[in-house]
Design a protein around this motif. Structure first.
Motif, PDB file in Angstrom:
ATOM      1  N   TYR A   1      14.636  -8.262   3.580  1.00 51.70           N
ATOM      2  CA  TYR A   1      13.580  -7.317   3.967  1.00 51.70           C
ATOM      3  C   TYR A   1      14.032  -5.908   3.611  1.00 51.70           C
ATOM      4  O   TYR A   1      14.992  -5.392   4.207  1.00 51.70           O
ATOM      5  N   VAL A   2      13.380  -5.257   2.644  1.00 51.85           N
ATOM      6  CA  VAL A   2      13.750  -3.871   2.306  1.00 51.85           C
ATOM      7  C   VAL A   2      13.465  -2.964   3.501  1.00 51.85           C
ATOM      8  O   VAL A   2      14.257  -2.076   3.835  1.00 51.85           O
ATOM      9  N   SER A   3      12.327  -3.207   4.157  1.00 55.24           N
ATOM     10  CA  SER A   3      11.949  -2.327   5.274  1.00 55.24           C
ATOM     11  C   SER A   3      12.992  -2.374   6.386  1.00 55.24           C
ATOM     12  O   SER A   3      13.433  -1.327   6.875  1.00 55.24           O
TER      13      SER A   3
ATOM     14  N   SER B   1       7.798  -1.443  -7.424  1.00 56.97           N
ATOM     15  CA  SER B   1       8.473  -2.617  -8.009  1.00 56.97           C
ATOM     16  C   SER B   1       7.598  -3.849  -7.897  1.00 56.97           C
ATOM     17  O   SER B   1       7.445  -4.617  -8.845  1.00 56.97           O
ATOM     18  N   ARG B   2       7.065  -4.009  -6.695  1.00 57.49           N
ATOM     19  CA  ARG B   2       6.200  -5.165  -6.425  1.00 57.49           C
ATOM     20  C   ARG B   2       4.977  -5.181  -7.356  1.00 57.49           C
ATOM     21  O   ARG B   2       4.617  -6.200  -7.921  1.00 57.49           O
ATOM     22  N   VAL B   3       4.370  -4.009  -7.518  1.00 56.72           N
ATOM     23  CA  VAL B   3       3.079  -3.934  -8.210  1.00 56.72           C
ATOM     24  C   VAL B   3       3.244  -3.771  -9.724  1.00 56.72           C
ATOM     25  O   VAL B   3       2.530  -4.396 -10.506  1.00 56.72           O
TER      26      VAL B   3
ATOM     27  N   GLY C   1       0.814  -1.221   0.000  1.00 56.87           N
ATOM     28  CA  GLY C   1       0.000   0.000   0.000  1.00 56.87           C
ATOM     29  C   GLY C   1       0.841   1.262   0.000  1.00 56.87           C
ATOM     30  O   GLY C   1       0.308   2.367  -0.009  1.00 56.87           O
ATOM     31  N   ASN C   2       2.166   1.098  -0.019  1.00 57.25           N
ATOM     32  CA  ASN C   2       3.045   2.280  -0.001  1.00 57.25           C
ATOM     33  C   ASN C   2       3.201   2.833  -1.419  1.00 57.25           C
ATOM     34  O   ASN C   2       3.035   2.123  -2.403  1.00 57.25           O
ATOM     35  N   ILE C   3       3.537   4.131  -1.493  1.00 53.99           N
ATOM     36  CA  ILE C   3       3.717   4.750  -2.817  1.00 53.99           C
ATOM     37  C   ILE C   3       5.184   4.767  -3.229  1.00 53.99           C
ATOM     38  O   ILE C   3       5.543   5.376  -4.228  1.00 53.99           O
TER      39      ILE C   3
ATOM     40  N   LYS D   1       7.613   6.155  10.050  1.00 55.56           N
ATOM     41  CA  LYS D   1       6.708   5.856   8.943  1.00 55.56           C
ATOM     42  C   LYS D   1       6.716   4.356   8.593  1.00 55.56           C
ATOM     43  O   LYS D   1       5.879   3.886   7.832  1.00 55.56           O
ATOM     44  N   HIS D   2       7.686   3.626   9.147  1.00 52.64           N
ATOM     45  CA  HIS D   2       7.742   2.172   8.918  1.00 52.64           C
ATOM     46  C   HIS D   2       7.020   1.391  10.026  1.00 52.64           C
ATOM     47  O   HIS D   2       7.249   0.192  10.164  1.00 52.64           O
ATOM     48  N   TYR D   3       6.160   2.088  10.802  1.00 54.23           N
ATOM     49  CA  TYR D   3       5.598   1.384  11.968  1.00 54.23           C
ATOM     50  C   TYR D   3       4.818   0.132  11.579  1.00 54.23           C
ATOM     51  O   TYR D   3       4.891  -0.891  12.265  1.00 54.23           O
ATOM     52  N   GLN D   4       4.136   0.187  10.414  1.00 51.88           N
ATOM     53  CA  GLN D   4       3.382  -1.014  10.016  1.00 51.88           C
ATOM     54  C   GLN D   4       4.338  -2.143   9.633  1.00 51.88           C
ATOM     55  O   GLN D   4       4.073  -3.311   9.911  1.00 51.88           O
ATOM     56  N   ASN D   5       5.457  -1.758   8.970  1.00 48.86           N
ATOM     57  CA  ASN D   5       6.468  -2.775   8.633  1.00 48.86           C
ATOM     58  C   ASN D   5       7.040  -3.382   9.918  1.00 48.86           C
ATOM     59  O   ASN D   5       7.255  -4.591   9.992  1.00 48.86           O
ATOM     60  N   ILE D   6       7.279  -2.509  10.920  1.00 51.53           N
ATOM     61  CA  ILE D   6       7.863  -3.000  12.183  1.00 51.53           C
ATOM     62  C   ILE D   6       6.907  -4.005  12.829  1.00 51.53           C
ATOM     63  O   ILE D   6       7.328  -5.086  13.272  1.00 51.53           O
TER      64      ILE D   6
ATOM     65  N   GLY E   1       4.471   8.445   1.536  1.00 52.16           N
ATOM     66  CA  GLY E   1       5.386   7.316   1.607  1.00 52.16           C
ATOM     67  C   GLY E   1       6.194   7.304   2.888  1.00 52.16           C
ATOM     68  O   GLY E   1       5.808   7.904   3.894  1.00 52.16           O
ATOM     69  N   LYS E   2       7.335   6.638   2.823  1.00 50.96           N
ATOM     70  CA  LYS E   2       8.146   6.427   4.035  1.00 50.96           C
ATOM     71  C   LYS E   2       9.457   7.206   4.018  1.00 50.96           C
ATOM     72  O   LYS E   2      10.245   7.131   4.960  1.00 50.96           O
ATOM     73  N   GLY E   3       9.719   7.898   2.914  1.00 50.62           N
ATOM     74  CA  GLY E   3      10.814   8.860   2.893  1.00 50.62           C
ATOM     75  C   GLY E   3      12.208   8.301   2.627  1.00 50.62           C
ATOM     76  O   GLY E   3      13.187   9.052   2.677  1.00 50.62           O
ATOM     77  N   VAL E   4      12.294   6.999   2.311  1.00 48.13           N
ATOM     78  CA  VAL E   4      13.629   6.407   2.174  1.00 48.13           C
ATOM     79  C   VAL E   4      14.371   6.961   0.951  1.00 48.13           C
ATOM     80  O   VAL E   4      15.500   7.457   1.065  1.00 48.13           O
ATOM     81  N   ALA E   5      13.736   6.890  -0.229  1.00 48.01           N
ATOM     82  CA  ALA E   5      14.424   7.347  -1.447  1.00 48.01           C
ATOM     83  C   ALA E   5      14.663   8.859  -1.406  1.00 48.01           C
ATOM     84  O   ALA E   5      15.731   9.343  -1.814  1.00 48.01           O
TER      85      ALA E   5
ATOM     86  N   SER F   1      16.082  -3.196   6.168  1.00 43.23           N
ATOM     87  CA  SER F   1      17.320  -2.588   5.653  1.00 43.23           C
ATOM     88  C   SER F   1      17.202  -1.066   5.726  1.00 43.23           C
ATOM     89  O   SER F   1      18.140  -0.372   6.141  1.00 43.23           O
ATOM     90  N   SER F   2      16.028  -0.526   5.322  1.00 40.71           N
ATOM     91  CA  SER F   2      15.806   0.931   5.359  1.00 40.71           C
ATOM     92  C   SER F   2      15.871   1.439   6.799  1.00 40.71           C
ATOM     93  O   SER F   2      16.491   2.468   7.083  1.00 40.71           O
ATOM     94  N   ILE F   3      15.206   0.715   7.705  1.00 44.70           N
ATOM     95  CA  ILE F   3      15.155   1.144   9.113  1.00 44.70           C
ATOM     96  C   ILE F   3      16.569   1.153   9.702  1.00 44.70           C
ATOM     97  O   ILE F   3      16.981   2.119  10.361  1.00 44.70           O
TER      98      ILE F   3
ATOM     99  N   GLU G   1       5.314 -11.437   9.579  1.00 41.91           N
ATOM    100  CA  GLU G   1       4.431 -11.383   8.404  1.00 41.91           C
ATOM    101  C   GLU G   1       4.955 -10.488   7.282  1.00 41.91           C
ATOM    102  O   GLU G   1       4.291 -10.321   6.265  1.00 41.91           O
ATOM    103  N   GLU G   2       6.134  -9.874   7.492  1.00 40.67           N
ATOM    104  CA  GLU G   2       6.669  -8.976   6.465  1.00 40.67           C
ATOM    105  C   GLU G   2       7.092  -9.792   5.243  1.00 40.67           C
ATOM    106  O   GLU G   2       7.680 -10.869   5.367  1.00 40.67           O
ATOM    107  N   LYS G   3       6.781  -9.253   4.053  1.00 43.25           N
ATOM    108  CA  LYS G   3       7.130  -9.968   2.821  1.00 43.25           C
ATOM    109  C   LYS G   3       8.595  -9.707   2.459  1.00 43.25           C
ATOM    110  O   LYS G   3       9.029  -8.563   2.470  1.00 43.25           O
TER     111      LYS G   3
END
Ligand code: G3P
Length: 192
Positions: free
Chosen positions: A135-137, A43-45, A35-37, A175-180, A101-105, A139-141, A187-189
């Motif tokens: 896990y990209v999330s 990439s996934r979608v 659901g992230n932008i 902003k990654h709280y749902q990933n966390i 989004g989550k601000g990584v890029a 790695s980003s965190i 359950e993270e993909k």
């Protein structure tokens, strides 16, 4: 002039490239995958090619305002504030009802201009965590958390610059709280 560029950074950061590209391809990326932008979900979608385009555009909107200030000789803390403004624009876009989004890029682009050396080391941390976990999330965190420490160690910044960098990293992690939560639940993909 400096404050105009910081405002511009926020507005540029607000442009939701992932959402726009998804819409141009007939897909609302917010309704698919995580659901992230951001580039990972695009990439996934929509495939890796479009993910790369979004990564580049999102990074550019963080990099350009900071570069403008750097080239005009603005002090470091204003450059970092412009980076923070771009990240805030991306994460809380007025064009998406103050969601985003989550601000990584966008942070990557800004940080790359602020300190290529520190960004290189944070990127290495990202790569190592990614290769170990896929896990990209996570790695980003990890990279976001490491950035203020590396910045302090290598750049010896003034207090205002350090605080602005730490706040930027905090926003990205928060902003990654749902990933966390998903990571904690197992359950993270993983990124394939
Ligand atoms: O850049 C965002 C990334 O860290 C996680 O993206 O789509 O897996 O939530 P996503």
């Amino acid at each position: 002039m400096i404050f105009a560029v910081i405002l511009l950074a926020f507005l540029l950061g607000s442009v939701p490239f992932g959402y726009v590209i998804g819409k141009l391809k007939g897909v609302d990326v917010r309704k698919h995958g995580s659901g992230n932008i951001g580039a990972t979900n695009v990439s996934r979608v929509l495939g890796k090619k479009w993910g790369a385009v979004v990564l580049l555009l999102d990074a550019l909107k963080g990099a350009l305002p900071v570069l403008l200030l750097k080239l005009s000789g603005a002090p470091l803390h204003y450059q970092v504030l412009a980076g923070l403004a771009a990240v805030l624009g991306h994460c809380f876009s007025p064009f998406l009802g103050f969601r985003g989004g989550k601000g990584v890029a966008t942070g990557l682009g800004a940080f790359l201009v602020i300190s290529p050396k520190v960004t290189f080391f944070a990127f290495l941390i990202f790569i190592v965590v990614f290769l170990l976990t896929r896990y990209v999330s996570l790695s980003s965190i990890t990279a976001a958390l490491s950035y203020p420490l590396l910045f302090k160690f290598f750049e010896k910044p003034d207090e205002a610059s350090f605080i602005a960098v730490a706040v930027t990293a905090f926003v990205i992690v928060a902003k990654h709280y749902q990933n966390i939560l998903r990571l904690l639940r197992g359950e993270e993909k993983k990124f394939r």
